[in-house]
Design a protein around this motif. Structure first.
Motif, PDB file in Angstrom:
ATOM      1  N   TYR A 120      33.357  30.905  82.177  1.00  0.00           N
ATOM      2  CA  TYR A 120      33.265  32.420  82.212  1.00  0.00           C
ATOM      3  C   TYR A 120      32.743  32.981  80.965  1.00  0.00           C
ATOM      4  O   TYR A 120      31.791  34.105  81.215  1.00  0.00           O
TER       5      TYR A 120
ATOM      6  N   LYS B 276      29.076  35.253  81.158  1.00  0.00           N
ATOM      7  CA  LYS B 276      28.819  36.580  81.425  1.00  0.00           C
ATOM      8  C   LYS B 276      27.506  37.148  80.368  1.00  0.00           C
ATOM      9  O   LYS B 276      26.699  37.715  80.773  1.00  0.00           O
TER      10      LYS B 276
ATOM     11  N   ASP C 148      30.096  44.339  81.211  1.00  0.00           N
ATOM     12  CA  ASP C 148      31.099  44.642  82.159  1.00  0.00           C
ATOM     13  C   ASP C 148      30.830  45.073  83.449  1.00  0.00           C
ATOM     14  O   ASP C 148      31.662  45.502  84.093  1.00  0.00           O
TER      15      ASP C 148
ATOM     16  N   HIS D  82      30.844  40.228  86.582  1.00  0.00           N
ATOM     17  CA  HIS D  82      31.918  39.397  86.534  1.00  0.00           C
ATOM     18  C   HIS D  82      32.304  38.368  87.934  1.00  0.00           C
ATOM     19  O   HIS D  82      32.851  37.414  87.757  1.00  0.00           O
TER      20      HIS D  82
ATOM     21  N   ALA E 193      32.657  34.764  87.318  1.00  0.00           N
ATOM     22  CA  ALA E 193      34.096  34.175  87.629  1.00  0.00           C
ATOM     23  C   ALA E 193      34.020  33.139  88.747  1.00  0.00           C
ATOM     24  O   ALA E 193      34.585  32.234  88.777  1.00  0.00           O
TER      25      ALA E 193
ATOM     26  N   PHE F 199      38.588  39.435  89.309  1.00  0.00           N
ATOM     27  CA  PHE F 199      38.135  39.833  88.035  1.00  0.00           C
ATOM     28  C   PHE F 199      37.491  41.266  88.041  1.00  0.00           C
ATOM     29  O   PHE F 199      37.548  41.873  87.113  1.00  0.00           O
ATOM     30  N   PRO F 200      36.752  41.593  89.068  1.00  0.00           N
ATOM     31  CA  PRO F 200      36.417  43.314  89.045  1.00  0.00           C
ATOM     32  C   PRO F 200      37.350  44.019  89.002  1.00  0.00           C
ATOM     33  O   PRO F 200      37.301  44.979  88.290  1.00  0.00           O
TER      34      PRO F 200
ATOM     35  N   GLU G 274      38.790  43.817  85.393  1.00  0.00           N
ATOM     36  CA  GLU G 274      38.045  44.481  84.326  1.00  0.00           C
ATOM     37  C   GLU G 274      38.147  45.823  84.487  1.00  0.00           C
ATOM     38  O   GLU G 274      37.955  46.882  83.592  1.00  0.00           O
TER      39      GLU G 274
END
Length: 221
Positions: free
Chosen positions: A40, A44, A58, A63, A67, A131-132, A135
């Motif tokens: 991960y 990114k 970000d 993400h 992920a 994950f979204p 974050e």
């Protein structure tokens, strides 16, 4: 696992020996987490660079892709140990060694990867939801306290909310994954393929069947 088992909770062991399969879970947890987090964090910035710097690290798209790919990599370690753990949890074997030997005799090394595609089919949407949200929640919390970074406990709260939401949404996929790993129902009929298994679970148990074990799954996340 016992709530999701085709034999039903009580027949699968009920509240007896709740730590059955802990050795397999312990062996698999470290390499699974290491593979996921390394993948991960490497993916990114790589995805940002691949887009010529046009995407922020970000970004929700970054993400989701990072992920999802990381889950696919981590499943290389998690699926074999999950196969052993779930068979032990329903009392099919008395111990880890006996379970491993039985899988090898019946299907060879390929048997440890039973349900791999189903696991990916569960983990990719899980990651795409979790994950979204994680974050985004961290970003909202950071903006609410200018000049301060997000504390560890705040990140933990964000992760808990995101994980619980993703766990709830993907519970039917988790039930299907469990059935595929266990292989057969109590009549000895094999489960084959994610979509046919989901359809069969719905026909036999309706929405309650598809969301079997949702309470423990959400609480665990």
């Amino acid at each position: 696992t016992r709530l999701q088992a085709p034999s039903g909770f009580t027949a699968a062991g009920g509240f007896r020996r709740l730590h059955q399969g802990i050795a397999s879970a312990a062996v698999g947890s470290a390499p699974t987490s290491a593979l996921f987090l390394c993948s991960y964090e490497v993916l990114k910035p790589a995805l940002v660079a691949a887009r010529g710097g046009g995407a922020a690290e970000d970004s929700p798209v970054v993400h989701v892709i990072a992920a999802s790919a990381a889950e696919a990599v981590a499943s290389i370690a998690s699926v074999p140990t999950e196969n052993v753990k779930q068979k032990l949890q329903i009392g099919r074997f008395g111990g880890t060694v006996a379970c491993v030997e039985a899988i090898l005799r019946a299907e060879g090394a390929r048997g440890f990867f039973r349900g791999y595609s189903a696991t990916i089919a569960r983990e990719v949407p899980f990651a795409a939801i979790q994950f979204p949200i994680y974050e985004a929640l961290k970003g909202c919390w950071a903006r609410s306290q200018p000049g301060r970074s997000v504390d560890t406990y705040q990140a933990a709260v964000c992760g808990s909310v995101a994980g619980a939401t993703a766990g709830l949404a993907t519970c039917p996929l988790d039930v299907a994954k469990t059935r595929l790993m266990l292989g057969k129902d109590k009549q000895g009929r094999a489960y084959r393929g994610m979509l046919p298994t989901l359809q069969r679970i719905y026909v036999e148990g309706g929405l309650a069947g598809l969301f079997a074990g949702v309470g423990p799954r959400v609480a665990w996340m």
